[in-house]
Motif scaffolding. Structure first.
Motif, PDB file in Angstrom:
ATOM      1  N   SER A   1       0.856  -1.159   0.026  1.00  0.00           N
ATOM      2  CA  SER A   1       0.012   0.096   0.017  1.00  0.00           C
ATOM      3  C   SER A   1       0.988   1.096  -0.062  1.00  0.00           C
ATOM      4  O   SER A   1       0.389   2.390  -0.197  1.00  0.00           O
ATOM      5  N   SER A   2       2.298   0.955   0.268  1.00  0.00           N
ATOM      6  CA  SER A   2       3.036   2.221   0.348  1.00  0.00           C
ATOM      7  C   SER A   2       3.491   2.567  -1.028  1.00  0.00           C
ATOM      8  O   SER A   2       3.538   1.842  -1.795  1.00  0.00           O
ATOM      9  N   ARG A   3       4.054   3.795  -1.438  1.00  0.00           N
ATOM     10  CA  ARG A   3       4.367   4.303  -2.570  1.00  0.00           C
ATOM     11  C   ARG A   3       5.855   4.462  -2.419  1.00  0.00           C
ATOM     12  O   ARG A   3       6.283   4.913  -1.608  1.00  0.00           O
ATOM     13  N   LEU A   4       6.604   3.820  -3.427  1.00  0.00           N
ATOM     14  CA  LEU A   4       8.156   4.050  -3.392  1.00  0.00           C
ATOM     15  C   LEU A   4       8.509   5.010  -4.274  1.00  0.00           C
ATOM     16  O   LEU A   4       7.703   5.674  -5.251  1.00  0.00           O
ATOM     17  N   ILE A   5       9.189   6.024  -3.726  1.00  0.00           N
ATOM     18  CA  ILE A   5       9.827   7.047  -4.687  1.00  0.00           C
ATOM     19  C   ILE A   5      11.400   6.637  -5.319  1.00  0.00           C
ATOM     20  O   ILE A   5      12.216   6.279  -4.199  1.00  0.00           O
ATOM     21  N   THR A   6      11.340   6.713  -6.691  1.00  0.00           N
ATOM     22  CA  THR A   6      12.595   6.055  -7.258  1.00  0.00           C
ATOM     23  C   THR A   6      13.423   7.441  -7.419  1.00  0.00           C
ATOM     24  O   THR A   6      12.764   8.496  -7.779  1.00  0.00           O
ATOM     25  N   HIS A   7      14.475   7.239  -7.127  1.00  0.00           N
ATOM     26  CA  HIS A   7      15.649   8.412  -7.585  1.00  0.00           C
ATOM     27  C   HIS A   7      16.725   7.921  -8.617  1.00  0.00           C
ATOM     28  O   HIS A   7      17.323   6.800  -8.644  1.00  0.00           O
ATOM     29  N   PHE A   8      16.933   8.795  -9.670  1.00  0.00           N
ATOM     30  CA  PHE A   8      17.735   8.187 -10.869  1.00  0.00           C
ATOM     31  C   PHE A   8      18.889   9.301 -10.865  1.00  0.00           C
ATOM     32  O   PHE A   8      18.956  10.191 -10.619  1.00  0.00           O
ATOM     33  N   TYR A   9      20.038   8.546 -10.578  1.00  0.00           N
ATOM     34  CA  TYR A   9      21.456   9.143 -11.010  1.00  0.00           C
ATOM     35  C   TYR A   9      22.462   8.839 -12.110  1.00  0.00           C
ATOM     36  O   TYR A   9      21.929   7.765 -12.439  1.00  0.00           O
ATOM     37  N   VAL A  10      22.985   9.588 -12.624  1.00  0.00           N
ATOM     38  CA  VAL A  10      23.793   9.609 -13.727  1.00  0.00           C
ATOM     39  C   VAL A  10      25.258   9.737 -13.652  1.00  0.00           C
ATOM     40  O   VAL A  10      25.442  10.929 -12.979  1.00  0.00           O
ATOM     41  N   LYS A  11      26.127   8.922 -13.864  1.00  0.00           N
ATOM     42  CA  LYS A  11      27.616   9.323 -13.392  1.00  0.00           C
ATOM     43  C   LYS A  11      28.410   8.921 -14.862  1.00  0.00           C
ATOM     44  O   LYS A  11      28.210   8.116 -15.435  1.00  0.00           O
ATOM     45  N   LYS A  12      28.898  10.277 -15.174  1.00  0.00           N
ATOM     46  CA  LYS A  12      29.730  10.247 -16.422  1.00  0.00           C
ATOM     47  C   LYS A  12      31.032   9.619 -15.889  1.00  0.00           C
ATOM     48  O   LYS A  12      31.818   9.821 -15.055  1.00  0.00           O
ATOM     49  N   MET A  13      31.496   8.549 -16.943  1.00  0.00           N
ATOM     50  CA  MET A  13      32.789   8.015 -16.741  1.00  0.00           C
ATOM     51  C   MET A  13      33.635   7.729 -18.009  1.00  0.00           C
ATOM     52  O   MET A  13      32.859   7.614 -19.258  1.00  0.00           O
ATOM     53  N   GLU A  14      35.075   7.797 -17.729  1.00  0.00           N
ATOM     54  CA  GLU A  14      35.852   7.214 -18.937  1.00  0.00           C
ATOM     55  C   GLU A  14      35.894   6.010 -19.145  1.00  0.00           C
ATOM     56  O   GLU A  14      35.495   5.019 -18.482  1.00  0.00           O
ATOM     57  N   GLU A  15      36.400   5.563 -20.388  1.00  0.00           N
ATOM     58  CA  GLU A  15      36.400   4.306 -21.059  1.00  0.00           C
ATOM     59  C   GLU A  15      37.018   3.306 -20.048  1.00  0.00           C
ATOM     60  O   GLU A  15      36.417   2.314 -19.835  1.00  0.00           O
ATOM     61  N   GLU A  16      38.254   3.704 -19.720  1.00  0.00           N
ATOM     62  CA  GLU A  16      38.899   2.953 -18.701  1.00  0.00           C
ATOM     63  C   GLU A  16      38.307   2.413 -17.395  1.00  0.00           C
ATOM     64  O   GLU A  16      38.277   1.489 -16.798  1.00  0.00           O
ATOM     65  N   GLN A  17      37.540   3.597 -16.900  1.00  0.00           N
ATOM     66  CA  GLN A  17      36.675   3.593 -15.627  1.00  0.00           C
ATOM     67  C   GLN A  17      35.563   2.324 -15.997  1.00  0.00           C
ATOM     68  O   GLN A  17      35.208   1.299 -14.991  1.00  0.00           O
ATOM     69  N   ILE A  18      34.999   2.305 -16.927  1.00  0.00           N
ATOM     70  CA  ILE A  18      33.959   1.353 -17.444  1.00  0.00           C
ATOM     71  C   ILE A  18      34.415   0.104 -17.720  1.00  0.00           C
ATOM     72  O   ILE A  18      33.978  -0.996 -16.975  1.00  0.00           O
ATOM     73  N   ARG A  19      35.594  -0.109 -18.298  1.00  0.00           N
ATOM     74  CA  ARG A  19      36.258  -1.465 -18.088  1.00  0.00           C
ATOM     75  C   ARG A  19      36.499  -1.939 -16.777  1.00  0.00           C
ATOM     76  O   ARG A  19      36.226  -3.098 -16.552  1.00  0.00           O
ATOM     77  N   GLU A  20      37.037  -0.969 -15.780  1.00  0.00           N
ATOM     78  CA  GLU A  20      37.400  -1.489 -14.699  1.00  0.00           C
ATOM     79  C   GLU A  20      36.015  -1.892 -13.782  1.00  0.00           C
ATOM     80  O   GLU A  20      36.067  -2.918 -13.177  1.00  0.00           O
ATOM     81  N   VAL A  21      34.895  -1.206 -14.172  1.00  0.00           N
ATOM     82  CA  VAL A  21      33.661  -1.746 -13.569  1.00  0.00           C
ATOM     83  C   VAL A  21      33.230  -3.094 -14.080  1.00  0.00           C
ATOM     84  O   VAL A  21      32.732  -3.794 -13.354  1.00  0.00           O
ATOM     85  N   GLU A  22      33.418  -3.228 -15.418  1.00  0.00           N
ATOM     86  CA  GLU A  22      32.902  -4.560 -16.134  1.00  0.00           C
ATOM     87  C   GLU A  22      33.762  -5.618 -15.336  1.00  0.00           C
ATOM     88  O   GLU A  22      33.165  -6.765 -15.194  1.00  0.00           O
ATOM     89  N   ARG A  23      34.995  -5.464 -15.309  1.00  0.00           N
ATOM     90  CA  ARG A  23      36.018  -6.539 -14.860  1.00  0.00           C
ATOM     91  C   ARG A  23      35.449  -6.871 -13.282  1.00  0.00           C
ATOM     92  O   ARG A  23      35.407  -8.016 -12.632  1.00  0.00           O
ATOM     93  N   ALA A  24      35.353  -5.731 -12.598  1.00  0.00           N
ATOM     94  CA  ALA A  24      34.928  -5.940 -11.006  1.00  0.00           C
ATOM     95  C   ALA A  24      33.417  -6.759 -10.756  1.00  0.00           C
ATOM     96  O   ALA A  24      33.372  -7.479 -10.219  1.00  0.00           O
ATOM     97  N   ALA A  25      32.606  -6.312 -11.793  1.00  0.00           N
ATOM     98  CA  ALA A  25      31.415  -7.030 -11.676  1.00  0.00           C
ATOM     99  C   ALA A  25      31.305  -8.383 -11.947  1.00  0.00           C
ATOM    100  O   ALA A  25      30.605  -8.975 -11.188  1.00  0.00           O
ATOM    101  N   ALA A  26      32.319  -8.873 -13.010  1.00  0.00           N
ATOM    102  CA  ALA A  26      32.329 -10.306 -13.105  1.00  0.00           C
ATOM    103  C   ALA A  26      33.004 -11.079 -12.118  1.00  0.00           C
ATOM    104  O   ALA A  26      33.038 -12.132 -12.123  1.00  0.00           O
ATOM    105  N   SER A  27      34.045 -10.272 -11.357  1.00  0.00           N
ATOM    106  CA  SER A  27      34.867 -11.015 -10.582  1.00  0.00           C
ATOM    107  C   SER A  27      34.578 -10.831  -9.072  1.00  0.00           C
ATOM    108  O   SER A  27      34.941 -11.865  -8.360  1.00  0.00           O
ATOM    109  N   THR A  28      34.123  -9.736  -8.566  1.00  0.00           N
ATOM    110  CA  THR A  28      34.327  -9.351  -7.084  1.00  0.00           C
ATOM    111  C   THR A  28      32.843  -9.104  -6.576  1.00  0.00           C
ATOM    112  O   THR A  28      32.675  -9.002  -5.497  1.00  0.00           O
ATOM    113  N   ALA A  29      31.691  -8.695  -7.583  1.00  0.00           N
ATOM    114  CA  ALA A  29      30.574  -8.268  -7.024  1.00  0.00           C
ATOM    115  C   ALA A  29      29.985  -9.234  -6.342  1.00  0.00           C
ATOM    116  O   ALA A  29      29.703 -10.557  -6.879  1.00  0.00           O
TER     117      ALA A  29
END
Length: 183
Positions: free
Chosen positions: A59-87
């Motif tokens: 019965s409660s309504r959730l409020i969603t919040h959307f954030y956007v973070k600008k990243m460089e290509e190497e930062q994106i690669r680091e996130v992809e590596r970490a997501a598959a190995s340590t998340a």
């Protein structure tokens, strides 16, 4: 973006108890759980807030919040590596990272095809807004690929309907065995 456990495309995130942490701290915690890296999230990264669609289970309504973070290509690669190995949530809540193609191909491949997939909640609209906000795709181009994606969704719905009808025919003509044996 990420492929979620339910097969839908979405963004990392989760619930935050505002009496225990700020929205930005909660998002940083969720990013660590789902992506395996800590990213500094600032108030300036906030894009939008709105009520989530009402749920029949709550019965409660959730409020969603959307954030956007600008990243460089190497930062994106680091996130992809970490997501598959340590998340911590990789393989459970999150099945993997997915790069959004910022190109189009003849016949609708690329962004149009990507946008024709199933997204959770308002993730597709949030993605489109972000692509426009950061000038990653021209409004005319995004309009064109969304129009093509809509046509692809219509075709997919027709294919699903045909498959459903096939199963209904099989259910009506299938004779179950008269005896069952447990192994």
């Amino acid at each position: 973006m990420q492929m979620r456990f339910d097969g839908l495309l979405g963004f990392p995130g989760g619930f935050v108890n505002p009496s225990k942490e700020t929205l930005e701290a909660g998002l940083s915690r969720e990013l660590l759980e789902e992506l395996g890296v800590t990213l500094p999230i600032l108030v300036e990264d906030h894009v939008d807030s709105y009520y989530a669609p009402a749920s029949s289970s709550s019965s409660s309504r959730l409020i969603t919040h959307f954030y956007v973070k600008k990243m460089e290509e190497e930062q994106i690669r680091e996130v992809e590596r970490a997501a598959a190995s340590t998340a911590a949530d990789h393989g459970q809540e999150v099945l993997g990272m997915v790069r959004v193609p910022l190109y189009t191909m003849k016949g609708g491949g690329g962004l149009a095809s990507f946008l024709s997939h199933s997204f959770v909640g308002s993730a597709r609209s949030q993605l489109a807004d972000s692509l426009l906000r950061f000038n990653l795709v021209a409004p005319e181009e995004l309009n064109k690929v969304l129009t093509h994606s809509l046509k692809m969704n219509t075709h997919t719905a027709d294919d699903l309907q045909a498959a459903l009808e096939l199963t209904e025919v099989k259910m009506n003509t299938h004779t179950p065995p008269t005896t069952c044996r447990r192994l």
